[in-house]
Design a protein around this motif. Structure first.
Motif, PDB file in Angstrom:
ATOM      1  N   ASN A 102      -5.616  -2.612   5.975  1.00 15.14           N
ATOM      2  CA  ASN A 102      -5.383  -1.688   7.079  1.00 15.14           C
ATOM      3  C   ASN A 102      -6.127  -0.365   6.905  1.00 15.14           C
ATOM      4  OD1 ASN A 102      -4.124  -0.901   9.522  1.00 15.14           O
ATOM      5  ND2 ASN A 102      -2.580   0.201   8.369  1.00 15.14           N
ATOM      6  N   CYS A 103      -5.992   0.259   5.707  1.00 14.42           N
ATOM      7  CA  CYS A 103      -6.582   1.590   5.514  1.00 14.42           C
ATOM      8  C   CYS A 103      -7.678   1.620   4.452  1.00 14.42           C
ATOM      9  CB  CYS A 103      -5.492   2.603   5.160  1.00 14.42           C
ATOM     10  SG  CYS A 103      -4.778   2.390   3.512  1.00 14.42           S
ATOM     11  N   GLN A 139      -0.129   4.143   0.953  1.00 17.64           N
ATOM     12  CA  GLN A 139      -0.544   5.003   2.061  1.00 17.64           C
ATOM     13  C   GLN A 139       0.066   4.576   3.400  1.00 17.64           C
ATOM     14  OE1 GLN A 139      -2.424   7.708   1.330  1.00 17.64           O
ATOM     15  NE2 GLN A 139      -2.312   7.023  -0.779  1.00 17.64           N
ATOM     16  N   CYS A 140       0.044   3.265   3.685  1.00 13.90           N
ATOM     17  CA  CYS A 140       0.474   2.815   5.021  1.00 13.90           C
ATOM     18  C   CYS A 140       1.530   1.706   4.995  1.00 13.90           C
ATOM     19  CB  CYS A 140      -0.741   2.367   5.823  1.00 13.90           C
ATOM     20  SG  CYS A 140      -1.572   0.924   5.154  1.00 13.90           S
ATOM     21  N   ASN A 141       2.029   1.333   3.804  1.00 14.25           N
ATOM     22  CA  ASN A 141       3.074   0.312   3.631  1.00 14.25           C
ATOM     23  C   ASN A 141       2.683  -1.069   4.156  1.00 14.25           C
ATOM     24  OD1 ASN A 141       4.873   2.041   2.331  1.00 14.25           O
ATOM     25  ND2 ASN A 141       5.560   2.860   4.293  1.00 14.25           N
ATOM     26  N   CYS A 142       1.403  -1.379   4.149  1.00 15.01           N
ATOM     27  CA  CYS A 142       0.902  -2.691   4.545  1.00 15.01           C
ATOM     28  C   CYS A 142       0.769  -3.565   3.294  1.00 15.01           C
ATOM     29  CB  CYS A 142      -0.459  -2.503   5.222  1.00 15.01           C
ATOM     30  SG  CYS A 142      -1.197  -4.020   5.842  1.00 15.01           S
ATOM     31  N   CYS A 200       0.831  -1.197   0.000  1.00 14.43           N
ATOM     32  CA  CYS A 200       0.000   0.000   0.000  1.00 14.43           C
ATOM     33  C   CYS A 200       0.872   1.256   0.000  1.00 14.43           C
ATOM     34  CB  CYS A 200      -0.906  -0.006   1.227  1.00 14.43           C
ATOM     35  SG  CYS A 200      -1.938   1.460   1.381  1.00 14.43           S
ATOM     36  N   CYS A 222      -6.110  -2.686   0.508  1.00 16.01           N
ATOM     37  CA  CYS A 222      -5.330  -2.671   1.739  1.00 16.01           C
ATOM     38  C   CYS A 222      -6.238  -3.026   2.912  1.00 16.01           C
ATOM     39  CB  CYS A 222      -4.703  -1.293   1.956  1.00 16.01           C
ATOM     40  SG  CYS A 222      -3.766  -1.196   3.496  1.00 16.01           S
TER      41      CYS A 222
END
Length: 67
Positions: free
Chosen positions: A51-52, A7-10, A5, A49
């Motif tokens: 997460n986000c 945005q959040c590197n997940c 991702c 993602c």
């Protein structure tokens, strides 16, 4: 290939499909070839993602579009 991702590197969940509401024809990525009837097209897929909730669209056989 792991998709990360922006945005959040997940790590994203890939190979998801998507639909355009109200349309039955879907979406295709298309490139016209140099010869008659030599166009190449691909159906895009989505990665989400967990997460986000960010969504990324991609095509698997992108090499075919660059030829």
């Amino acid at each position: 290939m792991k998709r990360i991702c922006n945005q959040c590197n997940c790590e994203m969940v890939d190979n998801c499909s998507f639909n355009v509401e109200g349309a039955l024809y879907g979406i295709r990525i298309k490139r016209k070839g140099k010869r008659l009837f030599s166009s190449v097209s691909e159906v895009p897929k989505a990665a989400v993602c967990p997460n986000c909730g960010s969504v990324m669209f991609y095509i698997e056989n992108y090499e075919d579009l660059t030829k």
